[in-house]
Structure formats: C-alpha cells, structure tokens
Design an enzyme around this catalytic site. Structure first.
Site, mmCIF file in Angstrom:
data_model
loop_
_atom_site.group_PDB
_atom_site.id
_atom_site.type_symbol
_atom_site.label_atom_id
_atom_site.label_comp_id
_atom_site.label_asym_id
_atom_site.label_seq_id
_atom_site.Cartn_x
_atom_site.Cartn_y
_atom_site.Cartn_z
ATOM 1 N N TRP A 21 0.834 -1.202 0.000
ATOM 2 C CA TRP A 21 0.000 0.000 0.000
ATOM 3 C C TRP A 21 0.871 1.255 0.000
ATOM 4 O O TRP A 21 0.770 2.103 -0.885
ATOM 5 C CB TRP A 21 -0.903 -0.037 1.221
ATOM 6 C CG TRP A 21 -1.909 1.076 1.370
ATOM 7 C CD1 TRP A 21 -1.933 2.275 0.726
ATOM 8 C CD2 TRP A 21 -3.048 1.063 2.229
ATOM 9 N NE1 TRP A 21 -3.014 3.021 1.138
ATOM 10 C CE2 TRP A 21 -3.714 2.303 2.071
ATOM 11 C CE3 TRP A 21 -3.572 0.145 3.127
ATOM 12 C CZ2 TRP A 21 -4.874 2.624 2.774
ATOM 13 C CZ3 TRP A 21 -4.729 0.470 3.829
ATOM 14 C CH2 TRP A 21 -5.367 1.697 3.653
ATOM 15 N N ASP A 56 1.184 -8.562 -1.195
ATOM 16 C CA ASP A 56 -0.201 -8.153 -1.425
ATOM 17 C C ASP A 56 -0.223 -6.700 -1.878
ATOM 18 O O ASP A 56 0.264 -5.812 -1.184
ATOM 19 C CB ASP A 56 -1.041 -8.313 -0.160
ATOM 20 C CG ASP A 56 -2.490 -7.911 -0.397
ATOM 21 O OD1 ASP A 56 -3.242 -8.748 -0.919
ATOM 22 O OD2 ASP A 56 -2.848 -6.764 -0.074
ATOM 23 N N TYR A 61 -3.627 1.139 -5.211
ATOM 24 C CA TYR A 61 -2.487 1.742 -4.518
ATOM 25 C C TYR A 61 -1.608 2.535 -5.488
ATOM 26 O O TYR A 61 -0.938 1.967 -6.342
ATOM 27 C CB TYR A 61 -1.655 0.674 -3.809
ATOM 28 C CG TYR A 61 -2.421 -0.192 -2.844
ATOM 29 C CD1 TYR A 61 -3.622 0.233 -2.272
ATOM 30 C CD2 TYR A 61 -1.949 -1.452 -2.489
ATOM 31 C CE1 TYR A 61 -4.321 -0.570 -1.386
ATOM 32 C CE2 TYR A 61 -2.643 -2.265 -1.596
ATOM 33 C CZ TYR A 61 -3.826 -1.820 -1.057
ATOM 34 O OH TYR A 61 -4.517 -2.626 -0.181
ATOM 35 N N GLN A 178 -9.730 -11.171 3.186
ATOM 36 C CA GLN A 178 -8.761 -10.203 3.693
ATOM 37 C C GLN A 178 -9.504 -9.107 4.462
ATOM 38 O O GLN A 178 -10.120 -8.230 3.863
ATOM 39 C CB GLN A 178 -7.952 -9.581 2.550
ATOM 40 C CG GLN A 178 -6.903 -8.613 3.061
ATOM 41 C CD GLN A 178 -6.028 -8.020 1.984
ATOM 42 O OE1 GLN A 178 -5.569 -6.885 2.093
ATOM 43 N NE2 GLN A 178 -5.786 -8.768 0.912
ATOM 44 N N TYR A 206 -5.101 -7.451 7.258
ATOM 45 C CA TYR A 206 -4.307 -6.252 7.016
ATOM 46 C C TYR A 206 -4.347 -5.327 8.219
ATOM 47 O O TYR A 206 -5.214 -5.431 9.086
ATOM 48 C CB TYR A 206 -4.737 -5.539 5.733
ATOM 49 C CG TYR A 206 -6.106 -4.876 5.704
ATOM 50 C CD1 TYR A 206 -6.298 -3.586 6.181
ATOM 51 C CD2 TYR A 206 -7.203 -5.520 5.127
ATOM 52 C CE1 TYR A 206 -7.537 -2.957 6.106
ATOM 53 C CE2 TYR A 206 -8.446 -4.907 5.040
ATOM 54 C CZ TYR A 206 -8.608 -3.624 5.533
ATOM 55 O OH TYR A 206 -9.840 -3.014 5.457
ATOM 56 N N ARG A 232 -4.963 8.327 7.354
ATOM 57 C CA ARG A 232 -5.048 7.989 8.784
ATOM 58 C C ARG A 232 -5.544 9.153 9.630
ATOM 59 O O ARG A 232 -6.005 8.951 10.759
ATOM 60 C CB ARG A 232 -3.680 7.503 9.278
ATOM 61 C CG ARG A 232 -3.267 6.176 8.685
ATOM 62 C CD ARG A 232 -1.854 5.787 9.084
ATOM 63 N NE ARG A 232 -0.861 6.700 8.527
ATOM 64 C CZ ARG A 232 0.453 6.560 8.714
ATOM 65 N NH1 ARG A 232 0.918 5.557 9.444
ATOM 66 N NH2 ARG A 232 1.311 7.408 8.175
ATOM 67 N N GLY A 284 3.326 -3.654 5.958
ATOM 68 C CA GLY A 284 3.951 -2.754 5.003
ATOM 69 C C GLY A 284 5.329 -2.321 5.451
ATOM 70 O O GLY A 284 5.569 -2.083 6.635
ATOM 71 N N ARG A 286 8.319 0.503 4.406
ATOM 72 C CA ARG A 286 8.699 1.649 3.589
ATOM 73 C C ARG A 286 10.201 1.667 3.294
ATOM 74 O O ARG A 286 10.654 2.337 2.375
ATOM 75 C CB ARG A 286 8.317 2.951 4.290
ATOM 76 C CG ARG A 286 6.822 3.268 4.262
ATOM 77 C CD ARG A 286 6.579 4.590 4.965
ATOM 78 N NE ARG A 286 5.181 4.996 4.931
ATOM 79 C CZ ARG A 286 4.655 5.813 4.041
ATOM 80 N NH1 ARG A 286 5.401 6.294 3.069
ATOM 81 N NH2 ARG A 286 3.388 6.153 4.106
ATOM 82 N N GLN A 290 13.198 -0.942 8.180
ATOM 83 C CA GLN A 290 11.988 -1.315 8.910
ATOM 84 C C GLN A 290 11.781 -2.828 8.946
ATOM 85 O O GLN A 290 11.184 -3.353 9.878
ATOM 86 C CB GLN A 290 10.767 -0.649 8.283
ATOM 87 C CG GLN A 290 10.681 0.848 8.506
ATOM 88 C CD GLN A 290 9.435 1.444 7.874
ATOM 89 O OE1 GLN A 290 8.825 0.851 6.982
ATOM 90 N NE2 GLN A 290 9.049 2.619 8.323
#
Length: 320
Positions: A21, A56, A61, A178, A206, A232, A284, A286, A290
């Site tokens: 995403w 996924d 996206y 999902q 998710y 968000r 996810g 980035r 991470q």
C-alpha cells in the site's frame, strides 16, 4: 520460516506477507503520504531475503503505481514470491476513485494488473471492497471466469461480511478473506473469523499494527504532522480519546517486547497470528531498515500470561 496453507489452495504462505500500500506513494485519495521510491525496492528485497514469500498489492495503490513497483522489484528474483492483487476500485482521468463490479470492468482491471505486474497469472485475485453491493454476484462470476481461463490461480474477497461471503460462495469457492484485524480493531472476531474457520477459508489480515499505530514509533506529534493527504488523519484510532488509549496500550506492548528483545510492533503482529483462524498478516515496509524490526514476529510467540495482560488492558480501557 513457518508456512500455513491458505484455505484449501496449494499456496503455503509465510505468516507475514509484504504489504504494498505505502509504496504506491502519494497523490491519490487513500494514500499514506509520499514515499521515496529509492527505498521501496530495497525494502521488498530485504523482506524477501528474510524469507517472506508473498506480496499483497492492489490496482488502487498509487493508481497502478504500486503494481509497477512490485514488478520492478521482482524482476530477476528467484524464487518468485506469490503475488496477490485486487480489483473493484477504479478511477477516472482526474484520479477520482469509484467502485465497479461490472464484468467488463473486472476483466479490464485484471488485464491491466497483469500488464503492470509483468506476469501471465495472478496467484490470488481479490475483490477489494463489496461495492456496489448489488453487483457482487456479477463481479464474482467474472472472477470465476478469469480463474477458469488461467489468468488467476485463486480468487478471494476483502472487507466482505458473512452475508456477502455466502452470496459469493453460492457461485464459486472463496479461497481467502482479507479483513482488517489488530488488537484495537477486532470486529471480525464476532462473525467473520468463526465463519472462515468453520468453512476452511484462508484469512490474511491487514493493518495488524493498526496502520502504524502499534509500532512503537507513533507519537502525538507524528500524528499531528501527518501529510494532508494521509488517510489515517480521519481514523478514530488516531483521534482523541482513542489516541491516548492506544498510545498507552503501546507502552504495554513495549514492556512485553522488552522481556523478549522484541519491538512493540512485533508483539502486536504476534497477537494477531495467535488467533487460529488467521493464516497470515500483511505488513507494510517503507524501507529495508523497517524490515529487520518487524520480521521477527514470524517466529515470536506470546505467553498465555502475556495474552491475558493484553486482553485485560484492552477490556479495562474499553470499560473506562
């Protein structure tokens, strides 16, 4: 790395999968803000190097951009991971996003995703949202046709209710559901998870860290400085009074993690994977950095006493 069978399919997936995403970047309604593309492909490579075997993504996206980044990341990779993507969210020349489950749209979206992903077959093709509700049967029938034609190996649904899953199952089998699932997002426990478990459907959840909220890196200041387009901003869990409750919960996750040398996010993910109805969790990344702070959740197991601590904390906060 532990693998679990996805429903009744022949796909055996690692308990963590790569969520694409955020790497779709900004500039569209529903983004998580800008993304440095120089970080995206190394992040995917790092996750694959740790043994994760599925990705996924969705046409939505980045309005197709995420699928293109995934294709570049997988070029020349062996073994190739499973690739899951989604249809139903469509957009016009102005980037305005809408919903469509008409057969011709679903087929066109599949062809577009195959082209962007630079592949001949999609391992799991999913309806992104059950919208419009009145077109679910038409859309699902077309997914079944695509499966019979060999363009997709398995078909699944995302964000469906039990009623909607029953409606689809009357036409063709569902391989996987999902839904969103985390310590602070538990609505699916009441009906969806018992239904999928009873019917042997795979479940790939998710936002197991609630869109970054439970990572241990989220602060009030960071929330206040979200990019204007960051979706968000509008989530109740990122607004008061829930934000303070959730940040307090993160401190408990941090305390539990410290006992095992784990990050709060790993504790949050391990909590979701403890549910026997859950096949795997989408996470996810980035950046490559991470990955190392999260991937350990695949092997981490919470003690019964720690699960009880989390349960008591969430129950007490809900009652407060």
């Amino acid at each position: 790395m532990q693998k679990r069978q996805l429903g009744k399919s022949d796909l055996y997936i690692t308990t963590l999968g790569i969520g694409a995403w955020a790497i779709g970047g900004g500039g569209w309604n529903g983004s998580m803000g800008p993304q440095n593309e120089d970080d995206s492909i190394p992040a995917i490579h790092a996750a694959l190097d740790h043994g994760l075997n599925w990705i996924d993504t969705a046409a939505l996206y980045g309005l197709g951009h995420s699928e293109e980044v995934v294709a570049r990341a997988l070029k020349g990779r062996s073994p190739r991971p499973y690739v899951f993507t989604k249809c139903e969210r469509v957009w016009d020349s102005n980037g305005t996003v809408g919903a469509c489950l008409k057969a011709d749209s679903v087929r066109r979206e599949c062809e577009d995703s195959l082209r962007r992903l630079q592949t001949d077959v999609i391992d799991l093709y999913q309806i992104h949202w059950p919208e419009p509700d009145e077109d679910i049967e038409e859309g699902w029938t077309e997914l079944s046709r695509l499966q019979r034609e060999g363009k997709v190996r398995y078909i699944g649904v995302s964000n469906f209710s039990v009623r909607q899953m029953r409606q689809a199952m009357a036409i063709a089998p569902i391989t996987a559901l999902q839904p969103p699932y985390s310590i602070v997002t538990r609505a699916i426990e009441k009906e969806n998870l018992p239904f999928t478990e009873e019917n042997n459907k795979g479940v790939i959840v998710y936002s197991p860290m609630s869109a970054g909220l439970l990572t241990g890196a989220m602060t009030r200041e960071r929330v206040a400085n979200f990019a204007a387009e960051d979706w968000r901003r509008n989530l109740p869990n990122f607004q008061e009074p829930l934000l303070s409750r959730n940040l307090k919960l993160v401190e408990l996750l941090r305390d539990i993690g410290n006992r095992h040398g784990r990050a709060p996010g790993e504790v949050a993910i391990a909590w979701t994977l403890n549910n026997p109805a859950v096949t795997g969790a989408i996470v996810g990344f980035r950046s490559a950095k991470q990955v190392s702070g999260i991937v350990g959740a695949t092997e981490f197991r919470l003690l019964p006493s720690e699960l009880l601590e989390i349960e008591n904390a969430t129950r007490n906060e809900a009652a407060a």
